[in-house]
Design a protein around this motif. Structure first.
Motif, mmCIF file in Angstrom:
data_model
loop_
_atom_site.group_PDB
_atom_site.id
_atom_site.type_symbol
_atom_site.label_atom_id
_atom_site.label_comp_id
_atom_site.label_asym_id
_atom_site.label_seq_id
_atom_site.Cartn_x
_atom_site.Cartn_y
_atom_site.Cartn_z
ATOM 1 N N SER A 23 -1.730 50.583 -10.051
ATOM 2 C CA SER A 23 -3.000 49.906 -10.339
ATOM 3 C C SER A 23 -3.865 49.918 -9.088
ATOM 4 C CB SER A 23 -2.744 48.470 -10.775
ATOM 5 O OG SER A 23 -2.232 47.709 -9.678
ATOM 6 N N LEU A 24 -5.140 49.597 -9.249
ATOM 7 C CA LEU A 24 -6.035 49.574 -8.094
ATOM 8 C C LEU A 24 -5.548 48.582 -7.046
ATOM 9 C CD1 LEU A 24 -8.561 50.386 -6.572
ATOM 10 C CD2 LEU A 24 -9.868 48.743 -7.947
ATOM 11 N N GLU A 25 -5.141 47.397 -7.461
ATOM 12 C CA GLU A 25 -4.664 46.411 -6.486
ATOM 13 C C GLU A 25 -3.423 46.909 -5.765
ATOM 14 O OE1 GLU A 25 -4.390 42.359 -7.478
ATOM 15 O OE2 GLU A 25 -6.536 42.174 -7.911
ATOM 16 N N GLU A 26 -2.528 47.572 -6.478
ATOM 17 C CA GLU A 26 -1.332 48.123 -5.839
ATOM 18 C C GLU A 26 -1.706 49.224 -4.850
ATOM 19 O OE1 GLU A 26 2.118 47.554 -9.253
ATOM 20 O OE2 GLU A 26 0.649 49.181 -9.469
ATOM 21 N N ARG A 27 -2.712 50.014 -5.190
ATOM 22 C CA ARG A 27 -3.148 51.078 -4.272
ATOM 23 C C ARG A 27 -3.811 50.486 -3.036
ATOM 24 N NH1 ARG A 27 -5.391 53.125 -9.043
ATOM 25 N NH2 ARG A 27 -7.497 53.284 -8.143
ATOM 26 N N ILE A 28 -4.638 49.462 -3.221
ATOM 27 C CA ILE A 28 -5.271 48.825 -2.070
ATOM 28 C C ILE A 28 -4.209 48.252 -1.124
ATOM 29 C CG2 ILE A 28 -6.709 46.879 -1.327
ATOM 30 C CD1 ILE A 28 -8.348 47.284 -3.894
ATOM 31 N N ALA A 29 -3.199 47.594 -1.691
ATOM 32 C CA ALA A 29 -2.113 47.048 -0.861
ATOM 33 C C ALA A 29 -1.434 48.170 -0.085
ATOM 34 C CB ALA A 29 -1.103 46.310 -1.742
ATOM 35 N N ALA A 30 -1.196 49.298 -0.756
ATOM 36 C CA ALA A 30 -0.560 50.429 -0.091
ATOM 37 C C ALA A 30 -1.432 50.974 1.032
ATOM 38 C CB ALA A 30 -0.250 51.522 -1.105
ATOM 39 N N TYR A 31 -2.748 51.058 0.799
ATOM 40 C CA TYR A 31 -3.657 51.569 1.829
ATOM 41 C C TYR A 31 -3.718 50.623 3.030
ATOM 42 C CZ TYR A 31 -5.318 54.441 -2.084
ATOM 43 O OH TYR A 31 -5.396 55.289 -3.155
ATOM 44 N N ARG A 32 -3.710 49.326 2.773
ATOM 45 C CA ARG A 32 -3.786 48.358 3.875
ATOM 46 C C ARG A 32 -2.511 48.375 4.725
ATOM 47 N NH1 ARG A 32 -6.400 42.667 2.833
ATOM 48 N NH2 ARG A 32 -7.136 43.117 4.934
ATOM 49 N N GLY A 33 -1.424 48.820 4.123
ATOM 50 C CA GLY A 33 -0.188 48.935 4.889
ATOM 51 C C GLY A 33 -0.033 50.274 5.583
ATOM 52 N N ALA A 34 -0.785 51.285 5.123
ATOM 53 C CA ALA A 34 -0.646 52.640 5.670
ATOM 54 C C ALA A 34 -1.507 52.821 6.917
ATOM 55 C CB ALA A 34 -1.041 53.665 4.613
ATOM 56 N N HIS A 35 -1.179 53.857 7.689
ATOM 57 C CA HIS A 35 -1.952 54.151 8.901
ATOM 58 C C HIS A 35 -2.929 55.309 8.690
ATOM 59 C CE1 HIS A 35 -2.886 53.900 13.122
ATOM 60 N NE2 HIS A 35 -2.655 55.197 13.275
ATOM 61 N N VAL A 36 -2.492 56.366 7.986
ATOM 62 C CA VAL A 36 -3.324 57.558 7.788
ATOM 63 C C VAL A 36 -3.434 57.846 6.295
ATOM 64 C CG1 VAL A 36 -3.442 60.067 8.095
ATOM 65 C CG2 VAL A 36 -2.751 58.616 10.005
ATOM 66 N N PHE A 37 -4.656 58.151 5.843
ATOM 67 C CA PHE A 37 -4.855 58.661 4.488
ATOM 68 C C PHE A 37 -5.189 60.132 4.613
ATOM 69 C CE2 PHE A 37 -7.154 59.886 0.717
ATOM 70 C CZ PHE A 37 -6.507 59.206 -0.307
ATOM 71 N N ALA A 38 -4.433 60.985 3.910
ATOM 72 C CA ALA A 38 -4.662 62.429 3.964
ATOM 73 C C ALA A 38 -5.345 62.902 2.696
ATOM 74 C CB ALA A 38 -3.337 63.162 4.152
ATOM 75 N N GLN A 39 -6.420 63.675 2.843
ATOM 76 C CA GLN A 39 -7.186 64.218 1.714
ATOM 77 C C GLN A 39 -7.140 65.738 1.815
ATOM 78 O OE1 GLN A 39 -9.002 62.557 -0.715
ATOM 79 N NE2 GLN A 39 -10.140 64.276 -1.576
ATOM 80 N N THR A 40 -6.508 66.396 0.844
ATOM 81 C CA THR A 40 -6.365 67.846 0.895
ATOM 82 C C THR A 40 -6.845 68.551 -0.365
ATOM 83 O OG1 THR A 40 -4.079 67.690 0.094
ATOM 84 C CG2 THR A 40 -4.408 67.708 2.488
ATOM 85 N N ALA A 41 -7.343 67.824 -1.363
ATOM 86 C CA ALA A 41 -7.766 68.434 -2.630
ATOM 87 C C ALA A 41 -8.863 69.463 -2.391
ATOM 88 C CB ALA A 41 -8.247 67.369 -3.594
ATOM 89 N N GLU A 42 -8.833 70.533 -3.175
ATOM 90 C CA GLU A 42 -9.782 71.631 -2.972
ATOM 91 C C GLU A 42 -11.141 71.359 -3.601
ATOM 92 O OE1 GLU A 42 -7.750 74.986 -4.540
ATOM 93 O OE2 GLU A 42 -6.433 75.206 -2.784
ATOM 94 N N HIS A 43 -11.194 70.516 -4.629
ATOM 95 C CA HIS A 43 -12.467 70.210 -5.299
ATOM 96 C C HIS A 43 -12.626 68.698 -5.393
ATOM 97 C CE1 HIS A 43 -15.887 70.654 -8.045
ATOM 98 N NE2 HIS A 43 -15.382 69.606 -8.669
ATOM 99 N N CYS A 44 -13.737 68.188 -4.874
ATOM 100 C CA CYS A 44 -13.982 66.746 -4.918
ATOM 101 C C CYS A 44 -15.464 66.501 -4.667
ATOM 102 C CB CYS A 44 -13.133 66.034 -3.853
ATOM 103 S SG CYS A 44 -13.366 64.255 -3.792
ATOM 104 N N VAL A 45 -16.193 66.036 -5.694
ATOM 105 C CA VAL A 45 -17.627 65.794 -5.500
ATOM 106 C C VAL A 45 -17.873 64.496 -4.732
ATOM 107 C CG1 VAL A 45 -18.324 67.154 -7.491
ATOM 108 C CG2 VAL A 45 -17.877 64.709 -7.775
#
Length: 353
Positions: free
Chosen positions: A242-264
């Motif tokens: 869920s969004l809240e679960e993802r936010i909690a995960a992001y607040r605990g993480a240090h780096v977010f990696a973005q590698t997708a080839e297509h993203c507007v």
């Protein structure tokens, strides 16, 4: 202000990035007390040609998604009788932009076109005609703005307005478990998760942990790749959250990696950066993700797995954060203000207020 939105298809017909973007704008403006109408094909049962829901009036111009021809024919006259202050149309299909232009002219109202670009922007005749008609075109990123200008739009009328996030919601969610690297996206053939996995494999002699959020048809293949690269013991696949679960995960993480080839527009990455993550982006010509980290001291742009690994190492020297106020300008309220400012400026320029 009475705002007439035009969208042949809505999020209630089909859940797409484009339709979610338009629905968010509708809801934000309605929450501000504006008189919001959405002219679309009817998605509700019964013979009534309108539906009131959550402060928004949905008006069925035609019945059934196959009734495109009648939608285009009726739209100009229906818009004119509604007497809107602003007409705001989605760009797909481009023929609806031409019908909305005729309706806006009859109503003596400016026309704004929301050109999200999910799926690209074709180079057909109708697209080029649609690009030349609006008083203002709004895109989510410079990437899409470039595509639209290449189709003949006047650069002076093209603006970028990002997808919004809820800053207060981020602050209200407690941080989750600590993890060094996190990735989040549907795991389909466009995920390009292999770039991150190969980059992490370059660091297998280092001490790190990583989490992949999301599910999809390629998940099993990615799990097998992690095993083949001998990094599966430090990499967890969390599945859909869920969004809240993802936010909690992001607040605990240090780096977010973005590698997708297509993203507007990298909405998920934006949530993560505002939640304190350092951003590491692999550059691709059909992705706008690098725009979020350009000129930012907690962002890295890479072009290979080796550079990706080096960026993750360099990010380790930066402090861990659980919130970054740099991204407060992307809050829902600030994004809504940007739309309202553009509406008022158009009305003032045409001497209608």
């Amino acid at each position: 202000m009475r705002i007439a939105f035009v969208s042949y298809e809505t999020v209630f017909h089909r859940d797409t990035e484009t339709n979610r973007r338009l629905q968010s704008i509708l809801e934000f403006l309605a929450d501000r007390g504006h008189d919001v109408h959405c002219f679309c094909t009817q998605f509700w049962d019964g013979h009534l040609d309108r539906l009131e829901r959550d402060g928004i009036t949905y008006r069925g111009v035609s019945v059934g998604p196959e009734a495109r021809h009648s939608f285009h024919l009726r739209l100009p006259f229906v818009l004119a009788t509604a007497r809107p202050d602003i007409v705001h149309a989605g760009a797909e299909p481009p023929t609806q932009v031409l019908a909305a232009r005729a309706g806006a002219t009859l109503a003596r109202a400016p026309l704004v076109v929301e050109w999200y670009g999910d799926g690209g922007v074709d180079d057909g005749r109708w697209t080029r005609l649609a690009a030349g008609g609006p008083d203002r075109i709004v895109t989510p990123s410079e990437l899409v703005a470039t595509w639209v200008r290449e189709r003949g739009a006047d650069g002076a009328v093209v603006d970028t307005v990002p997808n919004p996030i809820d800053v207060d919601r981020i602050r209200d969610v407690p941080p989750g478990n600590a993890v060094d690297v996190i990735y989040a996206r549907r795991l389909d053939d466009g995920a390009n998760l292999e770039s991150l996995l190969l980059g992490l494999a370059e660091l297998r002699d280092r001490n790190w942990s990583a989490t992949v959020v999301g599910d999809g048809p390629e998940r099993a293949a990615y799990e097998q790749l992690a095993t083949d690269l001998r990094i599966d013991d430090r990499l967890s696949f969390a599945g859909e959250l869920s969004l809240e679960e993802r936010i909690a995960a992001y607040r605990g993480a240090h780096v977010f990696a973005q590698t997708a080839e297509h993203c507007v527009f990298p909405t998920e990455m934006l949530w993560a950066l505002a939640s304190g993550c350092v951003g590491v982006v692999e550059y691709h010509t059909d992705s706008s993700a690098h725009e979020l980290v350009e000129g930012w001291d907690r962002g890295f742009r890479t072009t290979s797995e080796e550079e990706l690994a080096e960026a993750i190492l360099a990010a380790g020297d930066l402090e861990h954060r659980e919130y970054d106020e740099t991204f407060a300008e992307y809050d829902e309220g600030a994004v809504t203000d940007r739309y309202l400012e553009r509406y008022r400026r158009l009305r003032d320029d045409q001497g209608l207020w």
